[in-house]
Enzyme design. Structure first.
Site, PDB file in Angstrom:
ATOM      1  N   GLY A  91      -1.323   3.588  -5.631  1.00  0.00           N
ATOM      2  CA  GLY A  91      -2.231   2.451  -5.665  1.00  0.00           C
ATOM      3  C   GLY A  91      -2.144   1.619  -4.404  1.00  0.00           C
ATOM      4  N   ASP A 117      -3.005  12.974   6.576  1.00  0.00           N
ATOM      5  CA  ASP A 117      -1.540  12.988   6.537  1.00  0.00           C
ATOM      6  C   ASP A 117      -0.948  12.989   7.940  1.00  0.00           C
ATOM      7  OD1 ASP A 117      -1.811  13.047   3.801  1.00  0.00           O
ATOM      8  OD2 ASP A 117      -1.010  15.074   3.549  1.00  0.00           O
ATOM      9  N   TYR A 164       0.780  -1.241   0.000  1.00  0.00           N
ATOM     10  CA  TYR A 164       0.000   0.000   0.000  1.00  0.00           C
ATOM     11  C   TYR A 164       0.808   1.285   0.000  1.00  0.00           C
ATOM     12  CZ  TYR A 164      -4.321  -2.500   0.293  1.00  0.00           C
ATOM     13  OH  TYR A 164      -5.377  -3.307  -0.022  1.00  0.00           O
ATOM     14  N   HIS A 176      -4.152   5.280   5.405  1.00  0.00           N
ATOM     15  CA  HIS A 176      -4.025   6.577   4.734  1.00  0.00           C
ATOM     16  C   HIS A 176      -4.774   6.562   3.401  1.00  0.00           C
ATOM     17  CE1 HIS A 176      -1.708   9.748   2.472  1.00  0.00           C
ATOM     18  NE2 HIS A 176      -2.015  10.396   3.583  1.00  0.00           N
ATOM     19  N   ASP A 177      -4.639   5.482   2.632  1.00  0.00           N
ATOM     20  CA  ASP A 177      -5.380   5.356   1.370  1.00  0.00           C
ATOM     21  C   ASP A 177      -6.887   5.403   1.626  1.00  0.00           C
ATOM     22  OD1 ASP A 177      -2.955   5.090   0.081  1.00  0.00           O
ATOM     23  OD2 ASP A 177      -3.267   3.018  -0.556  1.00  0.00           O
ATOM     24  N   GLY A 215       2.908   3.925  -1.558  1.00  0.00           N
ATOM     25  CA  GLY A 215       3.215   4.311  -2.932  1.00  0.00           C
ATOM     26  C   GLY A 215       1.921   4.455  -3.700  1.00  0.00           C
TER      27      GLY A 215
END
Length: 138
Positions: free
Chosen positions: A47, A105, A43, A63-64, A45
């Site tokens: 995508g 973030d 996860y 975070h995604d 990076g």
């Protein structure tokens, strides 16, 4: 010195939030997000798919998911404001969307810091073929 120069060159074409996210990670976790987390696990990076490989990769998964809940602005380009109060990052500004991106973030940077012991070099440049399991829901 060479590493800093390379980092500066890589960041030249990047706008807004991704630069701020890098700076926030450096401030909170005392590491470069670009060098440590841009190609880690399933996860960290661009995508993401499969199951997070460890606690550090889970930080990126969360975070995604957080970015996925942002609807009124682009979390990868929205610039936000924050300050440091009593050693803690405090997201500010009047725009609720940008504040939400900042919170995503901020939480990720704290997660990276708190999970430094889980960081394992075997997950750097982790092959996507190892990330084929059905992803868990956010």
């Amino acid at each position: 010195m060479r590493t800093l120069w390379i980092l500066a060159v890589l960041l030249l074409g990047v706008e807004g939030n991704l630069v701020q996210f890098e700076l926030l990670i450096m401030k909170v976790a005392k590491r470069s997000g670009l060098l440590s987390y841009s190609a880690y696990g399933c996860y960290c990076g661009w995508g993401g798919y499969g199951r997070p490989q460890d606690a550090t990769d889970r930080c990126c998964f969360v975070h995604d998911c957080c970015y996925g809940k942002v609807t009124d602005c682009n979390p990868k380009t929205a610039s936000y404001t924050y300050s440091e109060e009593n050693g803690e990052i405090v997201c500010g500004g009047d725009d609720p969307c940008k504040k939400q991106v900042c919170e995503c973030d901020r939480v990720a940077a704290i997660c990276f810091r708190d999970n430094i012991p889980s960081y394992d070099n075997k997950y750097i440049q982790f092959p996507a073929k190892n990330c084929q399991e059905k992803p868990e829901p956010c």
